[in-house]
Design a protein around this motif. Structure first.
Motif: not given
Length: 286
Positions: A189, A246-247, A250-251, A253, A256
């Motif tokens: 991360l 992935r990042l 994640k943002k 929503g 995945y």
């Protein structure tokens, strides 16, 4: 002109002709086909699927996928789109709202540029054309390599494309979304704040916009490992460059999924029978 010069000119002309012939083969397009019956367990969907190849890719990229899905009665290729460097689109075939599981093969007439930014603009023109001319408002995507990078940058950075087309399922095959890092970097991360890739930063901003527009496709991120499960590259794209998705997700929503295939090269991601079978299941739940 002396004999050496004449032979040199002739040789150069032959090379140019061969290269042009090779490129014509690359953009010839796979044969369209029609299915009247589908295999048991295949979910029928009115959402067409766009096939996007990567840098230097063309007809061979998805020829096996198209042929396999037709022979196994999973999906049917109904349209080929050629897009020129100026964004003009040439289309063969047509979409039929009454035919399920339709495949659209996108071919860049020239995709040998140093970056994928020109193809991102061309893809924007293709998606706009699909909406305006063919009334496509829902779309699945299967994209290899830079083809996925182009899709993400075209859509995430365009409020219009986000509002006009709902992207439902997107399969990424060895797609780099952040080229800041190499094979020696393991995903974490903390890389969010270490990225120097301008396009990746644009994707992060666009991910928030995708969420606000309720355009949150289900993402399947497939990686190859050239020399076994623990290898950190498919031979062309380091895992970390793909895992940075992935990042973004994640943002955004979205849902995945990430899978890594051992002993699989960048090329084999769109050729192996086992992978094609799983991609079909991802899109059509067969």
């Amino acid at each position: 002109m002396n004999k050496v010069g004449k032979y040199g000119v002739r040789l150069l002309a032959i090379v140019v002709v061969l290269l042009l012939c090779g490129q014509l083969i690359m953009i010839s397009g796979s044969r369209s086909n029609r299915l009247n019956h589908f295999a048991a367990g295949v979910q029928k969907s009115n959402t067409p699927t766009l096939l996007i190849s990567g840098w230097g890719g063309g007809t061979p990229t998805y020829h096996r996928l198209i042929t396999t899905y037709y022979q196994q009665k999973i999906a049917q290729k109904v349209m080929t789109i050629w897009v020129l460097p100026n964004g003009k689109c040439l289309v063969h075939g047509h979409l039929d709202a009454n035919r399920p599981n339709q495949l659209i093969q996108l071919l860049y007439v020239w995709n040998y540029t140093p970056t994928y930014n020109p193809q991102t603009k061309q893809l924007t023109a293709v998606l706009t054309m699909l909406h305006d001319r063919y009334h496509v408002d829902k779309l699945n995507v299967i994209a290899h390599s830079y083809g996925g990078s182009e899709w993400a940058n075209a859509v995430f950075c365009s409020p219009r494309l986000q509002k006009e087309i709902k992207y439902q399922k997107v399969v990424l095959l060895g797609v780099p979304v952040d080229e800041s890092f190499g094979t020696k970097t393991r995903f974490g991360l903390h890389l969010l704040h270490k990225s120097t890739d301008h396009n990746f930063k644009q994707l992060l901003r666009g991910a928030s916009l995708m969420q606000a527009n309720h355009n949150q496709p289900e993402i399947f991120n497939l990686l190859g490992s050239k020399e076994g499960k623990n290898d950190q590259t498919d031979g062309s794209v380091p895992h970390v460059q793909s895992q940075m998705m992935r990042l973004v997700v994640k943002k955004m929503g979205s849902t995945y999924h990430e899978r890594t295939y051992a002993n699989t090269t960048h090329f084999q991601l769109h050729q192996k029978k086992a992978i094609l079978k799983e991609v079909a299941a991802d899109i059509w739940d067969n």
